[in-house]
Design a protein around this motif. Structure first.
Motif, PDB file in Angstrom:
ATOM      1  N   HIS A   1       0.835  -1.206   0.000  1.00 35.87           N
ATOM      2  CA  HIS A   1       0.000   0.000   0.000  1.00 35.87           C
ATOM      3  C   HIS A   1       0.873   1.260   0.000  1.00 35.87           C
ATOM      4  O   HIS A   1       0.630   2.200  -0.760  1.00 35.87           O
ATOM      5  N   LEU A   2       1.901   1.269   0.852  1.00 33.07           N
ATOM      6  CA  LEU A   2       2.800   2.431   0.932  1.00 33.07           C
ATOM      7  C   LEU A   2       3.538   2.616  -0.385  1.00 33.07           C
ATOM      8  O   LEU A   2       3.666   3.734  -0.890  1.00 33.07           O
ATOM      9  N   LYS A   3       4.027   1.526  -0.966  1.00 33.57           N
ATOM     10  CA  LYS A   3       4.753   1.607  -2.238  1.00 33.57           C
ATOM     11  C   LYS A   3       3.854   2.178  -3.331  1.00 33.57           C
ATOM     12  O   LYS A   3       4.273   3.019  -4.120  1.00 33.57           O
ATOM     13  N   ASP A   4       2.614   1.718  -3.364  1.00 36.70           N
ATOM     14  CA  ASP A   4       1.647   2.217  -4.351  1.00 36.70           C
ATOM     15  C   ASP A   4       1.440   3.717  -4.212  1.00 36.70           C
ATOM     16  O   ASP A   4       1.393   4.448  -5.191  1.00 36.70           O
ATOM     17  N   ARG A   5       1.312   4.151  -2.967  1.00 34.39           N
ATOM     18  CA  ARG A   5       1.031   5.570  -2.732  1.00 34.39           C
ATOM     19  C   ARG A   5       2.245   6.436  -3.066  1.00 34.39           C
ATOM     20  O   ARG A   5       2.092   7.535  -3.586  1.00 34.39           O
ATOM     21  N   LEU A   6       3.446   5.964  -2.754  1.00 34.31           N
ATOM     22  CA  LEU A   6       4.657   6.716  -3.101  1.00 34.31           C
ATOM     23  C   LEU A   6       4.741   6.849  -4.618  1.00 34.31           C
ATOM     24  O   LEU A   6       5.022   7.922  -5.155  1.00 34.31           O
ATOM     25  N   GLN A   7       4.465   5.732  -5.293  1.00 35.88           N
ATOM     26  CA  GLN A   7       4.487   5.733  -6.765  1.00 35.88           C
ATOM     27  C   GLN A   7       3.472   6.734  -7.319  1.00 35.88           C
ATOM     28  O   GLN A   7       3.747   7.481  -8.253  1.00 35.88           O
ATOM     29  N   ARG A   8       2.303   6.760  -6.718  1.00 32.81           N
ATOM     30  CA  ARG A   8       1.243   7.660  -7.162  1.00 32.81           C
ATOM     31  C   ARG A   8       1.664   9.117  -6.993  1.00 32.81           C
ATOM     32  O   ARG A   8       1.409   9.952  -7.850  1.00 32.81           O
ATOM     33  N   TYR A   9       2.293   9.373  -5.853  1.00 31.09           N
ATOM     34  CA  TYR A   9       2.765  10.741  -5.601  1.00 31.09           C
ATOM     35  C   TYR A   9       3.752  11.152  -6.693  1.00 31.09           C
ATOM     36  O   TYR A   9       3.635  12.230  -7.282  1.00 31.09           O
ATOM     37  N   ASN A  10       4.715  10.287  -6.976  1.00 30.80           N
ATOM     38  CA  ASN A  10       5.748  10.606  -7.965  1.00 30.80           C
ATOM     39  C   ASN A  10       5.158  10.812  -9.350  1.00 30.80           C
ATOM     40  O   ASN A  10       5.551  11.726 -10.074  1.00 30.80           O
ATOM     41  N   THR A  11       4.217   9.960  -9.714  1.00 30.63           N
ATOM     42  CA  THR A  11       3.602  10.062 -11.040  1.00 30.63           C
ATOM     43  C   THR A  11       2.808  11.363 -11.166  1.00 30.63           C
ATOM     44  O   THR A  11       2.880  12.054 -12.172  1.00 30.63           O
ATOM     45  N   LEU A  12       2.088  11.686 -10.104  1.00 35.62           N
ATOM     46  CA  LEU A  12       1.256  12.893 -10.099  1.00 35.62           C
ATOM     47  C   LEU A  12       2.073  14.168 -10.260  1.00 35.62           C
ATOM     48  O   LEU A  12       1.605  15.158 -10.802  1.00 35.62           O
ATOM     49  N   HIS A  13       3.294  14.130  -9.746  1.00 34.95           N
ATOM     50  CA  HIS A  13       4.110  15.342  -9.761  1.00 34.95           C
ATOM     51  C   HIS A  13       5.260  15.258 -10.753  1.00 34.95           C
ATOM     52  O   HIS A  13       6.234  15.980 -10.641  1.00 34.95           O
ATOM     53  N   SER A  14       5.132  14.396 -11.732  1.00 35.91           N
ATOM     54  CA  SER A  14       6.225  14.200 -12.689  1.00 35.91           C
ATOM     55  C   SER A  14       6.329  15.327 -13.698  1.00 35.91           C
ATOM     56  O   SER A  14       7.302  15.413 -14.432  1.00 35.91           O
ATOM     57  N   ASN A  15       5.311  16.190 -13.754  1.00 38.21           N
ATOM     58  CA  ASN A  15       5.332  17.248 -14.767  1.00 38.21           C
ATOM     59  C   ASN A  15       5.972  18.545 -14.268  1.00 38.21           C
ATOM     60  O   ASN A  15       5.971  19.538 -14.966  1.00 38.21           O
ATOM     61  N   VAL A  16       6.517  18.509 -13.042  1.00 41.45           N
ATOM     62  CA  VAL A  16       7.165  19.711 -12.508  1.00 41.45           C
ATOM     63  C   VAL A  16       8.383  20.051 -13.350  1.00 41.45           C
ATOM     64  O   VAL A  16       9.210  19.193 -13.652  1.00 41.45           O
ATOM     65  N   LYS A  17       8.470  21.310 -13.764  1.00 42.60           N
ATOM     66  CA  LYS A  17       9.582  21.736 -14.611  1.00 42.60           C
ATOM     67  C   LYS A  17      10.854  21.880 -13.774  1.00 42.60           C
ATOM     68  O   LYS A  17      10.835  22.439 -12.693  1.00 42.60           O
ATOM     69  N   TYR A  18      11.938  21.354 -14.329  1.00 37.73           N
ATOM     70  CA  TYR A  18      13.205  21.392 -13.627  1.00 37.73           C
ATOM     71  C   TYR A  18      14.236  22.178 -14.413  1.00 37.73           C
ATOM     72  O   TYR A  18      14.474  21.889 -15.579  1.00 37.73           O
ATOM     73  N   SER A  19      14.836  23.149 -13.754  1.00 37.08           N
ATOM     74  CA  SER A  19      15.916  23.876 -14.406  1.00 37.08           C
ATOM     75  C   SER A  19      17.202  23.079 -14.222  1.00 37.08           C
ATOM     76  O   SER A  19      17.295  22.202 -13.376  1.00 37.08           O
TER      77      SER A  19
END
Ligand SMILES: [Zn+2]
Ligand SMILES: [Zn+2]
Length: 192
Positions: free
Chosen positions: A87-105
């Motif tokens: 469950h924790l692994k799934d949620r961490l993965q979800r967090y990362n996927t959700l925020h993958s579009n953050v622009k990085y300089s």
């Protein structure tokens, strides 16, 4: 989802619950929390789409990197622990996927290199985790950077300009390291 194991009982304390870290998750800024604790911060966020800020340093958390101990990763004594872990692994993965579009300089990549490279390194040179093809890409990227250092051809030759001649080497190395970090990031944030 990959899991980077850390050595057991390294005595790290979770800054949120002040207890020994349980099912650790490391942020892109390099702070370690219990997965449950940092995910709770996310739950309390009014808007789940925006990134949470790190409770330690207030930096934007764009990645939550799994950092379970070897014992936690292999513990299969009870279905309860097993379920919690998945469950924790799934949620961490979800967090990362959700925020993958953050622009990085480029600069921001550089700043987070130590944390990201630590994980990339651990995932690349241990069994499990990344696929071999992915490991190969990371190793090739590291080798390309190293090669530039070793071959006599340079954009700015050291022999003529001394220390200034090293600047291009450093820049090229940084460029390849950032590429490794981009590659690793894309893998962590990939869906499913
Ligand atoms: Zn905690
Ligand atoms: Zn932080």
């Amino acid at each position: 989802m990959m899991v980077r194991t850390r050595s057991n009982n390294d005595g790290r304390e979770c800054p949120i619950c002040m207890d020994a870290v349980r099912f650790g998750a490391e942020t892109n800024c390099g702070h370690l929390y219990c997965s449950a604790c940092i995910l709770q911060v996310w739950d309390q966020n009014v808007n789940t789409v925006t990134c949470i800020s790190c409770p330690c340093c207030r930096q934007e958390v764009t990645l939550l990197l799994c950092c379970f101990t070897a014992a936690e990763s292999s513990d299969s004594r009870s279905a309860e622990v097993l379920n919690e872990r998945e469950h924790l692994k799934d949620r961490l993965q979800r967090y990362n996927t959700l925020h993958s579009n953050v622009k990085y300089s480029y600069l921001r990549h550089m700043k987070e290199l130590p944390t990201i490279l630590r994980h990339a390194w651990a995932e690349t040179f241990t069994w499990g985790g990344l696929t071999w093809l992915f490991k190969l890409r990371i190793v090739l990227m590291m080798l390309a950077g190293l090669l530039y250092l070793l071959v006599p051809f340079d954009l700015i030759p050291e022999a003529f300009l001394g220390v200034i001649g090293l600047v291009d080497d450093v820049m090229v190395i940084c460029f390849f390291l950032v590429q490794v970090s981009v590659l690793f990031r894309s893998h962590v944030t990939a869906e499913g």
